[in-house]
Design a protein around this motif. Structure first.
Motif, short mmCIF file in Angstrom:
data_model
loop_
_atom_site.label_atom_id
_atom_site.label_comp_id
_atom_site.label_asym_id
_atom_site.label_seq_id
_atom_site.Cartn_x
_atom_site.Cartn_y
_atom_site.Cartn_z
N ALA A 195 0.73 -1.21 -0.07
CA ALA A 195 -0.05 0.08 0.00
C ALA A 195 0.84 1.19 -0.12
N ASP A 196 2.17 1.24 0.38
CA ASP A 196 3.03 2.25 0.49
C ASP A 196 3.32 2.77 -1.24
N TYR A 197 3.30 2.01 -2.11
CA TYR A 197 3.77 2.26 -3.29
C TYR A 197 2.23 2.69 -3.94
N VAL A 198 2.49 3.82 -5.10
CA VAL A 198 1.57 4.39 -5.96
C VAL A 198 1.75 3.88 -7.12
N PRO A 199 0.82 2.99 -7.90
CA PRO A 199 1.32 2.37 -9.21
C PRO A 199 0.89 3.36 -10.43
N PHE A 200 1.86 4.40 -10.53
CA PHE A 200 1.57 5.26 -11.89
C PHE A 200 1.48 4.78 -13.05
N GLY A 201 2.06 3.32 -13.44
CA GLY A 201 2.03 2.86 -14.46
C GLY A 201 0.48 2.33 -14.86
N SER A 202 -0.30 1.99 -13.89
CA SER A 202 -1.41 1.33 -14.03
C SER A 202 -2.53 2.20 -14.47
N ALA A 203 -3.54 1.63 -15.43
CA ALA A 203 -4.54 2.35 -15.96
C ALA A 203 -5.86 2.36 -15.02
N CYS A 204 -5.69 1.86 -13.77
CA CYS A 204 -6.91 1.61 -12.98
C CYS A 204 -6.59 2.77 -11.72
N PRO A 205 -7.57 3.64 -11.43
CA PRO A 205 -7.42 4.48 -10.24
C PRO A 205 -7.76 3.85 -9.15
N HIS A 206 -7.45 4.35 -8.02
CA HIS A 206 -7.51 3.71 -6.68
C HIS A 206 -8.95 3.68 -6.23
N HIS A 207 -9.38 2.68 -5.81
CA HIS A 207 -10.80 2.26 -5.52
C HIS A 207 -11.65 3.21 -4.85
N SER A 208 -10.86 4.12 -3.94
CA SER A 208 -11.18 5.16 -3.15
C SER A 208 -11.87 6.30 -4.09
#
Length: 162
Positions: free
Chosen positions: A123-136
């Protein structure tokens, strides 16, 4: 108005007489371009204006512009005039041939895949390469209310169609 600040190198009388006027004009303009007085994309004086400035014929100016066009310093744009052509970047040297490794080595993707999956769960990492935003970031409660409202008003629109 462009005036030449460069004093040409003195030529011997025999060479000066043999050198055409258009070649001298072309060399003079080429020097101005190389020194940065005339920059890429800038319009050079029209043929008539250059003819008046240098006190030469229009044919001489046209020949000088043609020479500079052939050398890659100028480009003619229809119904617009002559412009200084951007200089092509010097090509990079050709890469050297790589030497093969002395012995083969194992290349696998399993370790890399495991590392990526491990970081994705952290949870400490933010996936900038992902095409899906955070569920919140999704308005799930509001979306559920809107879907419920539509389903109550028109039950047929929410039914699965076969």
């Amino acid at each position: 108005m462009i005036q030449t600040v460069i004093t040409p190198k003195p030529l011997s009388p025999a060479k000066a007489a043999a050198r055409p006027l258009y070649a001298e004009l072309a060399d003079s303009l080429q020097n101005l371009i190389e020194q940065g007085t005339l920059r890429p994309g800038h319009r050079v004086p029209s043929v008539r204006i250059m003819s008046r400035q240098r006190d030469v014929s229009i044919a001489t100016v046209l020949q000088a512009y043609t020479v500079l066009e052939n050398r890659g310093y100028l480009e003619a744009r229809p119904q617009s005039g002559y412009y200084v052509r951007p200089r092509a970047l010097t090509s990079a040297p050709e890469p050297r041939m790589a030497r093969p490794m002395s012995k083969p080595s194992f290349v696998g993707v399993n370790d890399l895949t495991a590392d990526v999956m491990e970081v994705a769960l952290n949870a400490d990492y933010v996936p900038f390469g992902s095409a899906c935003p955070h569920h919140s970031l999704f308005p799930t409660k509001k979306l559920a209310r809107m879907l419920g409202s539509v389903a109550r008003r028109d039950p047929r629109s929410s039914a699965a169609r076969a």
